[in-house]
Design a protein around this motif. Structure first.
Motif, mmCIF file in Angstrom:
data_model
loop_
_atom_site.group_PDB
_atom_site.id
_atom_site.type_symbol
_atom_site.label_atom_id
_atom_site.label_comp_id
_atom_site.label_asym_id
_atom_site.label_seq_id
_atom_site.Cartn_x
_atom_site.Cartn_y
_atom_site.Cartn_z
ATOM 1 N N GLY A 180 0.860 -1.176 0.000
ATOM 2 C CA GLY A 180 0.000 0.000 0.000
ATOM 3 C C GLY A 180 0.898 1.228 0.000
ATOM 4 O O GLY A 180 2.014 1.182 0.534
ATOM 5 N N ILE A 181 0.420 2.293 -0.608
ATOM 6 C CA ILE A 181 1.237 3.507 -0.716
ATOM 7 C C ILE A 181 0.389 4.760 -0.463
ATOM 8 O O ILE A 181 -0.819 4.768 -0.724
ATOM 9 C CB ILE A 181 1.896 3.640 -2.113
ATOM 10 C CG1 ILE A 181 0.861 3.369 -3.220
ATOM 11 C CG2 ILE A 181 3.083 2.708 -2.247
ATOM 12 C CD1 ILE A 181 1.336 3.683 -4.614
ATOM 13 N N LEU A 182 1.048 5.793 0.033
ATOM 14 C CA LEU A 182 0.396 7.090 0.218
ATOM 15 C C LEU A 182 1.484 8.146 0.418
ATOM 16 O O LEU A 182 2.393 7.944 1.231
ATOM 17 C CB LEU A 182 -0.523 7.054 1.443
ATOM 18 C CG LEU A 182 -1.403 8.288 1.669
ATOM 19 C CD1 LEU A 182 -2.457 8.425 0.576
ATOM 20 C CD2 LEU A 182 -2.092 8.222 3.028
ATOM 21 N N ARG A 183 1.388 9.217 -0.323
ATOM 22 C CA ARG A 183 2.355 10.315 -0.228
ATOM 23 C C ARG A 183 3.787 9.825 -0.419
ATOM 24 O O ARG A 183 4.179 9.444 -1.491
ATOM 25 C CB ARG A 183 2.211 11.023 1.110
ATOM 26 C CG ARG A 183 0.857 11.683 1.245
ATOM 27 C CD ARG A 183 0.808 12.483 2.495
ATOM 28 N NE ARG A 183 -0.485 13.126 2.592
ATOM 29 C CZ ARG A 183 -0.717 14.175 3.354
ATOM 30 N NH1 ARG A 183 0.238 14.695 4.075
ATOM 31 N NH2 ARG A 183 -1.903 14.706 3.393
ATOM 32 N N PHE A 184 4.568 9.826 0.670
ATOM 33 C CA PHE A 184 5.965 9.391 0.589
ATOM 34 C C PHE A 184 6.164 8.046 1.289
ATOM 35 O O PHE A 184 7.288 7.628 1.527
ATOM 36 C CB PHE A 184 6.879 10.439 1.236
ATOM 37 C CG PHE A 184 6.801 11.786 0.562
ATOM 38 C CD1 PHE A 184 7.543 12.042 -0.589
ATOM 39 C CD2 PHE A 184 5.979 12.783 1.054
ATOM 40 C CE1 PHE A 184 7.466 13.272 -1.228
ATOM 41 C CE2 PHE A 184 5.893 14.020 0.420
ATOM 42 C CZ PHE A 184 6.644 14.264 -0.720
ATOM 43 N N ASP A 185 5.047 7.403 1.658
ATOM 44 C CA ASP A 185 5.103 6.197 2.484
ATOM 45 C C ASP A 185 4.662 4.958 1.722
ATOM 46 O O ASP A 185 3.792 5.020 0.855
ATOM 47 C CB ASP A 185 4.161 6.344 3.693
ATOM 48 C CG ASP A 185 4.579 7.473 4.612
ATOM 49 O OD1 ASP A 185 5.764 7.507 4.976
ATOM 50 O OD2 ASP A 185 3.723 8.310 4.962
#
Ligand SMILES: [Zn+2]
Lengths: 271, 91
Positions: free
Chosen positions: A153-158
Motif C-alpha cells: 500500500g502507498i500514500l504520499r511518501f510512504d
C-alpha cells in the motif's frame, strides 16, 4: 520438463548465470502464473519486471481507462493510450518487451462473485489495488483458496509491504482487523503520491513474487516493511497471526466472501 | 524519560508536521494521553470512544506489535521506539 530455447537462453542469460536461478530457476519462472490486481502505480513497475524476467503467464486486472493524471506514476501507460482501457494499454507495451509471455487481460472490477474463479488459475497474487474494499476482498479470497498474496500500500511518501502465505503468515485482517471508516485515511487522490514511491513498492512486490517462485531468499513473511522516501528509510516490523482472525484464525467466522463495500461502510443502509 | 514516537504522515498535521516526537509514559495508553496534551486531538485519532486503539491502526514498540504484548497497557521504558502505523490503501 521443457528445454529452454536458444532465444530464451540468450534473453535470460544475465539471470540464468546467477547460481540462485540457473536454467532450473528460469524454467520455474516460465511455468509460473502471476495475477496482478490493478494496472496502476504498483502494478505498472511490477508487471514490467515480471514480464521481462519471463514469468510464463501474467494476468492483469483493471476496470479503468487511462487518464492523464495517471501518467505521473503508472508507467505502463502513455500519452498515446489516454482514454483506452488500462489492461489494453498495459498488454500493448508488455508484449513488445517480451512477446513470449501469455498476457491475459481482465477488464473488470473484482467482486465477491467473480474473484474466486479468476484467482484459482494463478500461483501468486499481487495486490496493487487502490481501495480498502478490494484489499479485504482479495485477502479473503486468497486465504480461502490458500493463494500466496503479495501486499503493498502507498500514500504520499510512504509505503508498506508484506507477503501473505495463508495460514503460515499473518493475513491482511490479522494486521488490520477492520478498515478505517471512510474519510479517516486519505486516498492518493486526496493526499497525493510521489510516483517513485509507487515504483519502489511495486518492485518490492515483483521481487517477492520472483523469490517465492524460485524458492530463494527470505520473504516478507511475518514482517511488515515500512518505507519512507523522505527519510529514505526501510524498516521491518514484526507481525503475527491473530488467533482470533475472522478468516485465518482458530475459529473463523468468515467462511465465504462477504459484501466488502458494506464492510468498509461505503454503502449506507437504506433508512 | 524520553520515548521516541514516530508519527504517520496523516497525523503530522497535529504534531506541527513533525514525523518524530519525544514523549513519556509508563504504558502505551499513558503515552497517548500525554501526547494528546501536547498535541490535542491525537488521542481521538488513535483511540475509539472506549479508549481502545482503533482497529485500523497498529502500534509497535521496538518493532513488536503491541497487540501481541499487552495491548494498550504494554509497558514502556526510557529509550523505547514507538511506531504508529495506520492502514493505507493507495496503489
Ligand atoms: Zn488472518
Amino acid at each position: 520438463m521443457f528445454k529452454l530455447t536458444d532465444e530464451q537462453i540468450e534473453r535470460y542469460s544475465r539471470q540464468i548465470i546467477l547460481p540462485e536461478i540457473g536454467g532450473k530457476g528460469q524454467e520455474k519462472l516460465l511455468k509460473a502464473k502471476v495475477l496482478i490486481i490493478g494496472c496502476g502505480g504498483l502494478g505498472s513497475p511490477c508487471a514490467f519486471y515480471l514480464v521481462a524476467a519471463g514469468i510464463g503467464k501474467i494476468g492483469l486486472i483493471d476496470s479503468d481507462n487511462v487518464e492523464l493524471n495517471n501518467l505521473q506514476r503508472q508507467i505502463l501507460h502513455s500519452t498515446r493510450t489516454v482514454g483506452i482501457p488500462k489492461v489494453e494499454s498495459a498488454k500493448d507495451i508488455l508484449s513488445n518487451i517480451n512477446p513470449n509471455i501469455d498476457i491475459v487481460v481482465h477488464k473488470l472490477r473484482l467482486t465477491s462473485e467473480n474473484i474466486l474463479s479468476i484467482i484459482r488459475n494463478y500461483d501468486v497474487i499481487i495486490d496493487g489495488s487502490d481501495n480498502f474494499p478490494t484489499r479485504y476482498l482479495v485477502n479473503d479470497a486468497c486465504v480461502l483458496l490458500k493463494k500466496p498474496l503479495i501486499h503493498a500500500g502507498i500514500l504520499r511518501f510512504d509505503g508498506q509491504a508484506t507477503t501473505i502465505i495463508p495460514y503460515k503468515s499473518p493475513c491482511y485482517r490479522c494486521l488490520f482487523p477492520a478498515p478505517p471508516p471512510p474519510g479517516t485515511v486519505p486516498s492518493c487522490q486526496e493526499a497525493g503520491i510521489l510516483g517513485v514511491v509507487a515504483g519502489t513498492l511495486g518492485l518490492i512486490q515483483a521481487t517477492e513474487a520472483l523469490k517465492y517462485i524460485l524458492s530463494v531468499g527470505e520473504l516478507l513473511i511475518g514482517k511488515l516493511l515500512i518505507f519512507n522516501a523522505l527519510e529514505m528509510s526501510f524498516r521491518t516490523l514484526k507481525i503475527q497471526r491473530d488467533k482470533k482472525c475472522p478468516i485465518c484464525g482458530n475459529k473463523p467466522t468468515i467462511k465465504k466472501l462477504i459484501d466488502y463495500e458494506e464492510f468498509c461502510q461505503l454503502r449506507k443502509n437504506k433508512t | 524519560m524520553a520515548i521516541k514516537v514516530r508519527i504517520p504522515t496523516p497525523l503530522q498535521k497535529l504534531t506541527d508536521k513533525k514525523a518524530e516526537v519525544k514523549c513519556s509514559g509508563k504504558t502505551v495508553i499513558e503515552l497517548i494521553a500525554i501526547l494528546d496534551k501536547k498535541y490535542p486531538g491525537i488521542k481521538e485519532r488513535l483511540c475509539d470512544e472506549k479508549g481502545n486503539i482503533r482497529r485500523f491502526i497498529n502500534i509497535f514498540v521496538n518493532e513488536q506489535d503491541i497487540r501481541f504484548l499487552k495491548g494498550k497497557n504494554s509497558k514502556l521504558k526510557d529509550g523505547d521506539d514507538v511506531s504508529i502505523i495506520p492502514a493505507i490503501a493507495g496503489g
